[in-house]
Motif scaffolding. Sequence first.
Motif, PDB file in Angstrom:
ATOM      1  N   UNK A  98       0.866  -1.184   0.000  1.00  0.00           N
ATOM      2  CA  UNK A  98       0.000   0.000   0.000  1.00  0.00           C
ATOM      3  C   UNK A  98       0.899   1.230   0.000  1.00  0.00           C
ATOM      4  N   UNK A  99       0.765   2.042  -1.043  1.00  0.00           N
ATOM      5  CA  UNK A  99       1.572   3.254  -1.168  1.00  0.00           C
ATOM      6  C   UNK A  99       0.736   4.438  -0.684  1.00  0.00           C
ATOM      7  N   UNK A 100       0.954   4.818   0.562  1.00  0.00           N
ATOM      8  CA  UNK A 100       0.124   5.855   1.173  1.00  0.00           C
ATOM      9  C   UNK A 100       0.443   7.248   0.652  1.00  0.00           C
ATOM     10  N   UNK A 101       1.670   7.453   0.222  1.00  0.00           N
ATOM     11  CA  UNK A 101       2.075   8.777  -0.239  1.00  0.00           C
ATOM     12  C   UNK A 101       2.492   8.735  -1.704  1.00  0.00           C
ATOM     13  N   UNK A 102       2.485   9.905  -2.333  1.00  0.00           N
ATOM     14  CA  UNK A 102       2.927   9.990  -3.724  1.00  0.00           C
ATOM     15  C   UNK A 102       4.405   9.656  -3.840  1.00  0.00           C
ATOM     16  N   UNK A 103       5.165   9.983  -2.801  1.00  0.00           N
ATOM     17  CA  UNK A 103       6.598   9.684  -2.817  1.00  0.00           C
ATOM     18  C   UNK A 103       6.837   8.173  -2.858  1.00  0.00           C
ATOM     19  N   UNK A 104       6.067   7.416  -2.081  1.00  0.00           N
ATOM     20  CA  UNK A 104       6.192   5.957  -2.097  1.00  0.00           C
ATOM     21  C   UNK A 104       5.779   5.395  -3.457  1.00  0.00           C
ATOM     22  N   UNK A 105       4.694   5.922  -3.997  1.00  0.00           N
ATOM     23  CA  UNK A 105       4.207   5.507  -5.312  1.00  0.00           C
ATOM     24  C   UNK A 105       5.294   5.727  -6.368  1.00  0.00           C
ATOM     25  N   UNK A 132       8.525   6.144  -5.895  1.00  0.00           N
ATOM     26  CA  UNK A 132       9.723   5.351  -5.636  1.00  0.00           C
ATOM     27  C   UNK A 132       9.558   3.924  -6.152  1.00  0.00           C
ATOM     28  N   UNK A 133       8.362   3.366  -6.006  1.00  0.00           N
ATOM     29  CA  UNK A 133       8.116   2.022  -6.543  1.00  0.00           C
ATOM     30  C   UNK A 133       8.309   2.010  -8.055  1.00  0.00           C
ATOM     31  N   UNK A 134       7.775   3.022  -8.725  1.00  0.00           N
ATOM     32  CA  UNK A 134       7.945   3.124 -10.183  1.00  0.00           C
ATOM     33  C   UNK A 134       9.412   3.278 -10.549  1.00  0.00           C
ATOM     34  N   UNK A 135      10.123   4.099  -9.783  1.00  0.00           N
ATOM     35  CA  UNK A 135      11.539   4.341 -10.074  1.00  0.00           C
ATOM     36  C   UNK A 135      12.379   3.082  -9.880  1.00  0.00           C
ATOM     37  N   UNK A 136      12.075   2.314  -8.836  1.00  0.00           N
ATOM     38  CA  UNK A 136      12.837   1.088  -8.584  1.00  0.00           C
ATOM     39  C   UNK A 136      12.634   0.094  -9.729  1.00  0.00           C
ATOM     40  N   UNK A 137      11.407  -0.013 -10.209  1.00  0.00           N
ATOM     41  CA  UNK A 137      11.144  -0.899 -11.350  1.00  0.00           C
ATOM     42  C   UNK A 137      11.973  -0.458 -12.550  1.00  0.00           C
ATOM     43  N   UNK A 138      11.936   0.837 -12.836  1.00  0.00           N
ATOM     44  CA  UNK A 138      12.680   1.370 -13.988  1.00  0.00           C
ATOM     45  C   UNK A 138      14.180   1.183 -13.800  1.00  0.00           C
ATOM     46  N   UNK A 139      14.679   1.537 -12.621  1.00  0.00           N
ATOM     47  CA  UNK A 139      16.122   1.482 -12.379  1.00  0.00           C
ATOM     48  C   UNK A 139      16.654   0.054 -12.363  1.00  0.00           C
ATOM     49  N   UNK A 140      15.772  -0.910 -12.093  1.00  0.00           N
ATOM     50  CA  UNK A 140      16.203  -2.316 -12.103  1.00  0.00           C
ATOM     51  C   UNK A 140      16.106  -2.919 -13.496  1.00  0.00           C
ATOM     52  N   UNK A 141      15.826  -2.089 -14.484  1.00  0.00           N
ATOM     53  CA  UNK A 141      15.674  -2.599 -15.838  1.00  0.00           C
ATOM     54  C   UNK A 141      14.387  -3.387 -16.019  1.00  0.00           C
ATOM     55  N   UNK A 142      13.412  -3.127 -15.140  1.00  0.00           N
ATOM     56  CA  UNK A 142      12.139  -3.841 -15.221  1.00  0.00           C
ATOM     57  C   UNK A 142      12.210  -5.265 -14.708  1.00  0.00           C
ATOM     58  N   UNK A 143      13.285  -5.608 -14.018  1.00  0.00           N
ATOM     59  CA  UNK A 143      13.473  -6.995 -13.582  1.00  0.00           C
ATOM     60  C   UNK A 143      12.659  -7.350 -12.338  1.00  0.00           C
ATOM     61  N   UNK A 144      12.365  -6.366 -11.493  1.00  0.00           N
ATOM     62  CA  UNK A 144      11.632  -6.648 -10.257  1.00  0.00           C
ATOM     63  C   UNK A 144      10.134  -6.606 -10.532  1.00  0.00           C
ATOM     64  N   UNK A 145       9.464  -7.712 -10.262  1.00  0.00           N
ATOM     65  CA  UNK A 145       8.028  -7.823 -10.488  1.00  0.00           C
ATOM     66  C   UNK A 145       7.297  -7.893  -9.149  1.00  0.00           C
ATOM     67  N   UNK A 146       6.108  -7.307  -9.103  1.00  0.00           N
ATOM     68  CA  UNK A 146       5.283  -7.420  -7.907  1.00  0.00           C
ATOM     69  C   UNK A 146       5.209  -6.166  -7.061  1.00  0.00           C
ATOM     70  N   UNK A 147       5.826  -5.067  -7.526  1.00  0.00           N
ATOM     71  CA  UNK A 147       5.715  -3.811  -6.775  1.00  0.00           C
ATOM     72  C   UNK A 147       5.140  -2.691  -7.641  1.00  0.00           C
TER      73      UNK A 147
END
Length: 324
Positions: free
Chosen positions: A130-137, A139-154
């Motif tokens: 649950x992403x309560x804040x826009x910053x958390x939302x 950051x989840x998008x950024x982590x997916x992008x920065x990992x080359x799309x390898x992390x699934x489920x967030x």
Amino acid sequence: MGEDFNKAAGLPKDFKIHKSTLDEIERAAENDPIVLVHKEYLGVDKYYTNIDMAETIRQYYNLFSNALSQSFPNDKTSFSEADINSMPKGYSVSGFYNGYGIFKHPDSVRNDDISIKFLADYSDAFISNVYKTQEQFNEASDIIFDSGGLIKGIKPETFGLSLEEIKNVSKGEDCEFKPDMSVYPQNEDGSYSKEALFMSFLKSQGGRILYSHNTTFDPKVASYNRAMAKESFSGPGIDIDNIMTGKSDFKSFFRYWAERGIAEGELYMYENNIPKESALGNWALDAEIKQALANGWKAKPSTINSYADSIMDRLNNLLGQTRV
């Protein structure tokens, strides 16, 4: 719809879903751009010969209820604008299947049917973050992008549960799911019914048909899908649950794919201490990275390891704040 449908779809007895909504789900499904291309190619008028609407609604409603329960009691049936504005900025989902890669159903027979039908299965889906804040939302998008799309489920999704989305449910292109909201009017006090929120949730999911053994296709479509399923595959990915339980090692997984070209631009900037913020709209930097890659630049092993560690640090921090 009546009590029989509600029972089959797992809806509360007093939940009022209008037949026009189900008709709109079918209309949108038959007018999906990809479906239209396939119908023209195969020379068929109808893509689906039967749609298990009750099962589609059941799967969606369970996930919708799971999302709402993060903020409100299950028996709440009306929502003020203040209620809606107080809700989290987004959610991520685990436990869904599409038949490929890390999203295979454990039952091989069911998985084969899912992959052949090209329909997602949400029967076991649940809210995992649950992403309560826009910053958390973000950051989840950024982590997916920065990992080359390898992390699934967030992957963060709004689920249509923002005030702006709820107010615009009936808008969109002709091929999109656009339910008639006149049958789900606002309450006299200006609040929104649970049904209205569910329509916005469906809109956020495109009103797509979900998997059921009883959903069937024109024989030509079924034959075509069966042939295509043999050639389909998903890209590389590692499920967040496997990372967090230690079943999979993200660092090794990332290193393997980084050596094969994943996240090259991100690694170049990391190795050269170039802030990510400076990349947005920076055509000179883009040209610099492309030229470096053309000249054979490769990230150092130490860079890859350090970068993967930084991703994991950010991921652990995010999950510590958002994991359900």
